[in-house]
Design a protein around this motif. Structure first.
Motif, PDB file in Angstrom:
ATOM      1  N   TYR A  88      32.118 -41.113  42.142  1.00 29.81           N
ATOM      2  CA  TYR A  88      32.068 -40.562  40.783  1.00 29.81           C
ATOM      3  C   TYR A  88      30.616 -40.397  40.374  1.00 29.81           C
ATOM      4  O   TYR A  88      29.824 -41.330  40.531  1.00 29.81           O
ATOM      5  CB  TYR A  88      32.743 -41.496  39.771  1.00 29.81           C
ATOM      6  CG  TYR A  88      34.242 -41.378  39.748  1.00 29.81           C
ATOM      7  CD1 TYR A  88      34.889 -40.693  38.720  1.00 29.81           C
ATOM      8  CD2 TYR A  88      35.021 -41.944  40.740  1.00 29.81           C
ATOM      9  CE1 TYR A  88      36.266 -40.579  38.692  1.00 29.81           C
ATOM     10  CE2 TYR A  88      36.406 -41.835  40.723  1.00 29.81           C
ATOM     11  CZ  TYR A  88      37.021 -41.150  39.688  1.00 29.81           C
ATOM     12  OH  TYR A  88      38.386 -41.037  39.675  1.00 29.81           O
ATOM     13  N   VAL A  89      30.293 -39.238  39.853  1.00 28.22           N
ATOM     14  CA  VAL A  89      28.970 -38.980  39.303  1.00 28.22           C
ATOM     15  C   VAL A  89      29.163 -38.774  37.806  1.00 28.22           C
ATOM     16  O   VAL A  89      29.987 -37.953  37.381  1.00 28.22           O
ATOM     17  CB  VAL A  89      28.329 -37.730  39.942  1.00 28.22           C
ATOM     18  CG1 VAL A  89      27.015 -37.386  39.248  1.00 28.22           C
ATOM     19  CG2 VAL A  89      28.109 -37.960  41.429  1.00 28.22           C
ATOM     20  N   THR A  90      28.432 -39.539  37.006  1.00 27.97           N
ATOM     21  CA  THR A  90      28.550 -39.394  35.564  1.00 27.97           C
ATOM     22  C   THR A  90      27.219 -39.013  34.942  1.00 27.97           C
ATOM     23  O   THR A  90      26.162 -39.407  35.428  1.00 27.97           O
ATOM     24  CB  THR A  90      29.096 -40.685  34.906  1.00 27.97           C
ATOM     25  OG1 THR A  90      29.557 -40.368  33.589  1.00 27.97           O
ATOM     26  CG2 THR A  90      28.061 -41.787  34.808  1.00 27.97           C
ATOM     27  N   VAL A  91      27.296 -38.219  33.897  1.00 30.62           N
ATOM     28  CA  VAL A  91      26.141 -37.929  33.068  1.00 30.62           C
ATOM     29  C   VAL A  91      26.384 -38.695  31.771  1.00 30.62           C
ATOM     30  O   VAL A  91      27.444 -38.557  31.150  1.00 30.62           O
ATOM     31  CB  VAL A  91      25.971 -36.425  32.799  1.00 30.62           C
ATOM     32  CG1 VAL A  91      24.752 -36.172  31.921  1.00 30.62           C
ATOM     33  CG2 VAL A  91      25.843 -35.672  34.110  1.00 30.62           C
ATOM     34  N   ALA A  92      25.427 -39.535  31.395  1.00 28.52           N
ATOM     35  CA  ALA A  92      25.578 -40.365  30.203  1.00 28.52           C
ATOM     36  C   ALA A  92      24.779 -39.787  29.038  1.00 28.52           C
ATOM     37  O   ALA A  92      23.677 -39.265  29.228  1.00 28.52           O
ATOM     38  CB  ALA A  92      25.131 -41.790  30.500  1.00 28.52           C
ATOM     39  N   TYR A  93      25.355 -39.917  27.862  1.00 26.83           N
ATOM     40  CA  TYR A  93      24.754 -39.399  26.638  1.00 26.83           C
ATOM     41  C   TYR A  93      24.647 -40.505  25.604  1.00 26.83           C
ATOM     42  O   TYR A  93      25.323 -41.533  25.697  1.00 26.83           O
ATOM     43  CB  TYR A  93      25.607 -38.244  26.081  1.00 26.83           C
ATOM     44  CG  TYR A  93      25.580 -37.044  26.981  1.00 26.83           C
ATOM     45  CD1 TYR A  93      24.582 -36.085  26.864  1.00 26.83           C
ATOM     46  CD2 TYR A  93      26.527 -36.881  27.988  1.00 26.83           C
ATOM     47  CE1 TYR A  93      24.533 -34.985  27.709  1.00 26.83           C
ATOM     48  CE2 TYR A  93      26.489 -35.788  28.833  1.00 26.83           C
ATOM     49  CZ  TYR A  93      25.489 -34.849  28.699  1.00 26.83           C
ATOM     50  OH  TYR A  93      25.434 -33.776  29.541  1.00 26.83           O
ATOM     51  N   HIS A  94      23.823 -40.256  24.589  1.00 31.24           N
ATOM     52  CA  HIS A  94      23.626 -41.224  23.509  1.00 31.24           C
ATOM     53  C   HIS A  94      23.842 -40.555  22.158  1.00 31.24           C
ATOM     54  O   HIS A  94      23.470 -39.397  21.962  1.00 31.24           O
ATOM     55  CB  HIS A  94      22.205 -41.800  23.573  1.00 31.24           C
ATOM     56  CG  HIS A  94      21.920 -42.758  22.473  1.00 31.24           C
ATOM     57  ND1 HIS A  94      20.879 -42.584  21.592  1.00 31.24           N
ATOM     58  CD2 HIS A  94      22.550 -43.905  22.093  1.00 31.24           C
ATOM     59  CE1 HIS A  94      20.872 -43.581  20.728  1.00 31.24           C
ATOM     60  NE2 HIS A  94      21.871 -44.395  20.996  1.00 31.24           N
ATOM     61  N   LEU A  95      24.446 -41.318  21.249  1.00 31.28           N
ATOM     62  CA  LEU A  95      24.635 -40.889  19.872  1.00 31.28           C
ATOM     63  C   LEU A  95      24.337 -42.084  18.982  1.00 31.28           C
ATOM     64  O   LEU A  95      24.805 -43.193  19.256  1.00 31.28           O
ATOM     65  CB  LEU A  95      26.086 -40.428  19.649  1.00 31.28           C
ATOM     66  CG  LEU A  95      26.479 -40.054  18.214  1.00 31.28           C
ATOM     67  CD1 LEU A  95      25.792 -38.754  17.780  1.00 31.28           C
ATOM     68  CD2 LEU A  95      27.990 -39.925  18.104  1.00 31.28           C
ATOM     69  N   THR A  96      23.564 -41.878  17.935  1.00 26.97           N
ATOM     70  CA  THR A  96      23.301 -42.927  16.951  1.00 26.97           C
ATOM     71  C   THR A  96      24.104 -42.623  15.695  1.00 26.97           C
ATOM     72  O   THR A  96      24.110 -41.476  15.222  1.00 26.97           O
ATOM     73  CB  THR A  96      21.801 -42.987  16.592  1.00 26.97           C
ATOM     74  OG1 THR A  96      21.039 -43.189  17.784  1.00 26.97           O
ATOM     75  CG2 THR A  96      21.515 -44.132  15.627  1.00 26.97           C
ATOM     76  N   PHE A 125      32.627 -50.941  35.594  1.00 32.68           N
ATOM     77  CA  PHE A 125      31.779 -49.997  36.333  1.00 32.68           C
ATOM     78  C   PHE A 125      30.309 -50.430  36.269  1.00 32.68           C
ATOM     79  O   PHE A 125      30.017 -51.609  36.349  1.00 32.68           O
ATOM     80  CB  PHE A 125      31.985 -48.562  35.811  1.00 32.68           C
ATOM     81  CG  PHE A 125      33.418 -48.139  35.773  1.00 32.68           C
ATOM     82  CD1 PHE A 125      34.112 -47.834  36.927  1.00 32.68           C
ATOM     83  CD2 PHE A 125      34.104 -48.070  34.564  1.00 32.68           C
ATOM     84  CE1 PHE A 125      35.448 -47.459  36.906  1.00 32.68           C
ATOM     85  CE2 PHE A 125      35.443 -47.692  34.525  1.00 32.68           C
ATOM     86  CZ  PHE A 125      36.117 -47.390  35.694  1.00 32.68           C
ATOM     87  N   ASP A 126      29.415 -49.448  36.084  1.00 31.55           N
ATOM     88  CA  ASP A 126      27.979 -49.732  35.961  1.00 31.55           C
ATOM     89  C   ASP A 126      27.527 -49.506  34.514  1.00 31.55           C
ATOM     90  O   ASP A 126      26.385 -49.174  34.255  1.00 31.55           O
ATOM     91  CB  ASP A 126      27.174 -48.850  36.917  1.00 31.55           C
ATOM     92  CG  ASP A 126      27.391 -47.362  36.676  1.00 31.55           C
ATOM     93  OD1 ASP A 126      28.287 -46.990  35.870  1.00 31.55           O
ATOM     94  OD2 ASP A 126      26.683 -46.549  37.288  1.00 31.55           O
ATOM     95  N   HIS A 127      28.442 -49.736  33.581  1.00 27.14           N
ATOM     96  CA  HIS A 127      28.136 -49.413  32.189  1.00 27.14           C
ATOM     97  C   HIS A 127      27.032 -50.282  31.596  1.00 27.14           C
ATOM     98  O   HIS A 127      26.311 -49.827  30.705  1.00 27.14           O
ATOM     99  CB  HIS A 127      29.414 -49.429  31.349  1.00 27.14           C
ATOM    100  CG  HIS A 127      30.318 -48.286  31.681  1.00 27.14           C
ATOM    101  ND1 HIS A 127      31.514 -48.058  31.053  1.00 27.14           N
ATOM    102  CD2 HIS A 127      30.192 -47.277  32.590  1.00 27.14           C
ATOM    103  CE1 HIS A 127      32.089 -46.972  31.550  1.00 27.14           C
ATOM    104  NE2 HIS A 127      31.301 -46.490  32.496  1.00 27.14           N
ATOM    105  N   ALA A 128      26.854 -51.499  32.102  1.00 27.06           N
ATOM    106  CA  ALA A 128      25.707 -52.311  31.652  1.00 27.06           C
ATOM    107  C   ALA A 128      24.401 -51.635  32.071  1.00 27.06           C
ATOM    108  O   ALA A 128      23.421 -51.647  31.314  1.00 27.06           O
ATOM    109  CB  ALA A 128      25.796 -53.725  32.217  1.00 27.06           C
ATOM    110  N   ASP A 129      24.382 -51.026  33.257  1.00 27.45           N
ATOM    111  CA  ASP A 129      23.187 -50.310  33.725  1.00 27.45           C
ATOM    112  C   ASP A 129      22.896 -49.088  32.848  1.00 27.45           C
ATOM    113  O   ASP A 129      21.739 -48.755  32.587  1.00 27.45           O
ATOM    114  CB  ASP A 129      23.367 -49.840  35.178  1.00 27.45           C
ATOM    115  CG  ASP A 129      23.484 -50.994  36.160  1.00 27.45           C
ATOM    116  OD1 ASP A 129      23.043 -52.112  35.836  1.00 27.45           O
ATOM    117  OD2 ASP A 129      24.027 -50.762  37.259  1.00 27.45           O
ATOM    118  N   ILE A 130      23.948 -48.401  32.411  1.00 31.07           N
ATOM    119  CA  ILE A 130      23.766 -47.221  31.561  1.00 31.07           C
ATOM    120  C   ILE A 130      23.168 -47.640  30.216  1.00 31.07           C
ATOM    121  O   ILE A 130      22.234 -47.008  29.719  1.00 31.07           O
ATOM    122  CB  ILE A 130      25.097 -46.457  31.386  1.00 31.07           C
ATOM    123  CG1 ILE A 130      25.539 -45.866  32.743  1.00 31.07           C
ATOM    124  CG2 ILE A 130      24.968 -45.363  30.329  1.00 31.07           C
ATOM    125  CD1 ILE A 130      26.926 -45.244  32.735  1.00 31.07           C
TER     126      ILE A 130
END
Length: 141
Positions: A88-96, A125-130
């Motif tokens: 799985y390849v994910t692109v992570a985004y941020h919203l405040t 998953f690797d969500h702590a890394d994100i």
């Protein structure tokens, strides 16, 4: 010589933080990691951008609505073993968002809640890394 290709799935995840240091997590209602906390996210649909998928998944899983252009890209996460189901390849985004933003679990999430960034539960998953990558971009590392 025969070439071998692996199936690669394309996903998008969203780190939603409040201005007072909380992050939105959903409790997964399905395997892998059923019962564990994770970032809202999911598969990118055919013809959809990862940014649009991130906004859609955020609305479906947590009841938070944002226009795709409000999401800032954190990065791409493609470690081969990041998901036990395969590549799985994910692109992570941020919203405040502002503190007190209402969240409501939907779709495949059993719960959605705000967690202090200083006291996160074990994440899927690797969500702590994100989340750590977001902190690194904020501090310029």
């Amino acid at each position: 010589m025969t070439e071998t290709f692996e199936t690669i799935r394309y996903t998008a995840d969203v780190v939603v933080t409040t201005t007072d240091g909380h992050v939105l997590l959903i409790e997964r209602g399905w395997d892998p990691f059923a019962g564990r906390w994770a970032l809202p996210g999911g598969h990118v649909d055919p013809g959809e951008t990862s940014r649009a998928a991130a906004a859609r998944e955020l609305a479906e899983e947590a009841g938070v609505y944002a226009a795709p252009e409000e999401l800032d890209q954190i990065g791409t996460f493609d470690r081969p073993d990041r998901d036990p189901r395969g590549r799985y390849v994910t692109v992570a985004y941020h919203l405040t968002v502002l503190p007190g933003t209402t969240v409501e679990a939907g779709d495949d999430a059993t719960r959605a809640q705000w967690w202090p960034l200083s006291g996160l539960p074990p994440l899927a998953f690797d969500h702590a890394d994100i989340i750590a990558a977001l902190a690194d971009t904020a501090t310029g590392e």
